[in-house]
Design a protein around this motif. Structure first.
Motif, PDB file in Angstrom:
ATOM      1  N   SER A   1       0.520   9.230   6.286  1.00  0.00           N
ATOM      2  CA  SER A   1      -0.851   8.736   6.146  1.00  0.00           C
ATOM      3  C   SER A   1      -1.463   8.548   7.535  1.00  0.00           C
ATOM      4  CB  SER A   1      -0.841   7.414   5.367  1.00  0.00           C
ATOM      5  OG  SER A   1      -0.268   6.407   6.151  1.00  0.00           O
TER       6      SER A   1
ATOM      7  N   HIS B   1       0.826  -1.215   0.000  1.00  0.00           N
ATOM      8  CA  HIS B   1       0.000   0.000   0.000  1.00  0.00           C
ATOM      9  C   HIS B   1       0.865   1.272   0.000  1.00  0.00           C
ATOM     10  CE1 HIS B   1      -3.533   2.448   0.993  1.00  0.00           C
ATOM     11  NE2 HIS B   1      -2.796   3.048   1.912  1.00  0.00           N
TER      12      HIS B   1
ATOM     13  N   ASP C   1      -6.426   7.219  -0.010  1.00  0.00           N
ATOM     14  CA  ASP C   1      -6.430   5.900  -0.634  1.00  0.00           C
ATOM     15  C   ASP C   1      -7.243   5.870  -1.925  1.00  0.00           C
ATOM     16  OD1 ASP C   1      -4.897   5.195   1.451  1.00  0.00           O
ATOM     17  OD2 ASP C   1      -6.444   4.077   2.530  1.00  0.00           O
TER      18      ASP C   1
ATOM     19  N   HIS D   1       1.250   4.671  -2.494  1.00  0.00           N
ATOM     20  CA  HIS D   1       1.273   6.100  -2.148  1.00  0.00           C
ATOM     21  C   HIS D   1       2.534   6.767  -2.688  1.00  0.00           C
ATOM     22  CE1 HIS D   1      -2.233   6.792   0.267  1.00  0.00           C
ATOM     23  NE2 HIS D   1      -1.963   5.850   1.135  1.00  0.00           N
TER      24      HIS D   1
HETATM   25 ZN    ZN Z   1      -3.162   4.987   2.521  1.00  0.00          ZN
END
Ligand code: ZN
Ligand code: KG4
Length: 360
Positions: A160, A135, A324, A139
């Motif tokens: 985040s 993930h 996200d 980003h």
């Molecule tokens: Zn995230």
């Protein structure tokens, strides 16, 4: 362990891929690590050609935060219609897709399992490879989707809800974490302080909005861990500091706005100080800022000022790719697909709720 059928399907995939060799690479990206269901298609020539996002904000608002089981169930409801909508938006069918990238971790285990199960099942049915994406790598690479994008190597500030870190990005897949939060992430500190200010969920953007009404009064929050060498952060003390200020205040809207402003200034100032140090240490002149908190206007202003002073450049994803989304997963999938080293040929569904980004 890769079983006999996995191997057979792998060779089948290769055969199909070689047939598809003349058509452009198109990656379907699926993001379900937390409270957003994101789907997108990245085309090697045209970039993002389909992008759908469903936010569960309303669902979790009643509880003041993300309820993991509710998040998983909502992903189940939304994921297939969103994939269909994304294909329609891109004017494509399943036969146009070269591979399916999905967020493999880190994140909420149930939420991750929904995305991984759908991605693996579709990959099996469509006879294309599945690619598990980190993930945070999603980003980190999101700013590369923009016209103005950085060249490797660069420094990345990832901020985040779950992570705050400074990353020495030497190249694709070559990431060294040179600083990180020893307690709360920056976004988490925003969210928790917003809760103390009774602003509701999601707190970060609401606190940032309230901070605009601050009058720049005398409240001065500390800049944690800036009085000693090193690149690590600590944000949990700021939340306690805010709690004390709120307790001592008259509870008026103006007092709340002043506290929000001073809190935001402290977080962003601290991030800027550490970025400056990290740029000096690495010798880089490009700074990439990504993750939900990179949507913060004050942070963008301050880092723009810093990079102007240092004669360097700062890069962000567009606002919709800061929090996200599926586009960043589709793009990271495209980068990995070209490397051919992260294609998962097993049919085992495996997620990694905790997964370090670093090389070591
Ligand atoms: Zn995230
Ligand atoms: O990247 P993201 O969508 O999810 C994670 O991977 O965690 O980041 C969400 C975080 C939340 O903590 C949210 O409050 C924060 O990003 N955030 C903001 C802003 N927009 C989102 N924090 C401060 N200012 C904002 N404008």
């Amino acid at each position: 362990m890769i079983g006999r059928y996995d191997r057979i399907s792998f060779y089948l995939n290769l055969l199909i891929m070689s047939e598809k060799n003349n058509s452009p690479i198109r990656i379907l990206g699926i993001e379900t690590s937390c409270d957003e269901t994101g789907v997108a298609i990245y085309d090697e020539h045209s970039g993002i050609v389909g992008h759908q996002l469903y936010s569960q904000v309303k669902l979790h608002q009643t509880y003041g935060g993300v309820v993991p089981e509710l998040a998983s169930r909502d992903h189940v409801r939304k994921i297939l219609p969103l994939i269909e909508a994304t294909l329609n938006q891109a004017n494509m069918t399943k036969s146009d897709i070269s591979a399916i990238a999905y967020t493999q971790g880190p994140g909420l285990i149930g939420a991750l399992l929904v995305g991984a199960t759908v991605a693996k099942s579709l990959a099996f049915a469509w006879q294309v490879p599945a690619i598990g994406i980190h993930h945070l790598e999603g980003h980190l690479l999101a700013p590369l989707l923009e016209d103005k994008s950085p060249k490797y190597p660069f420094l990345a500030l990832l901020v985040s809800g779950g992570h705050s870190m400074l990353v020495d990005v030497k190249g694709l897949g070559d990431y060294d974490i040179i600083g990180e939060s020893i307690d709360d992430a920056a976004g988490e500190a925003f969210d928790k302080t917003a809760k103390l200010l009774e602003l509701g969920y999601p707190g970060g953007p609401l606190l940032a909005k309230l901070a605009e009404k601050g009058e720049g009064n005398e409240i001065k929050f500390p800049r944690p861990m800036t009085d000693r060498p090193g690149l690590d952060f600590s944000f949990s003390g700021l939340k306690t500091f805010a709690a004390n200020r709120i307790y001592a205040s008259d509870g008026s809207e103006q007092s709340k706005a002043n506290i929000a402003e001073a809190f935001q200034e402290a977080v962003i100032d601290t991030l800027a100080i550490k970025c400056k140090r990290a740029l000096k240490q690495t010798g880089y002149s490009q700074l990439v800022v990504a993750g939900g908190v990179s949507a913060n206007t004050y942070l963008r202003e301050q880092l723009a000022l810093l990079m102007e002073k240092l004669n360097g450049e700062v890069f962000y994803p567009r606002l919709e790719y800061c929090t996200d989304n599926g586009a960043m997963i589709a793009y990271a999938g495209f980068c990995q697909f070209k490397l051919l080293d992260r294609q998962d040929v097993s049919h085992q569904i495996e997620v990694r709720p905790r997964w370090p980004l670093s090389n070591g």
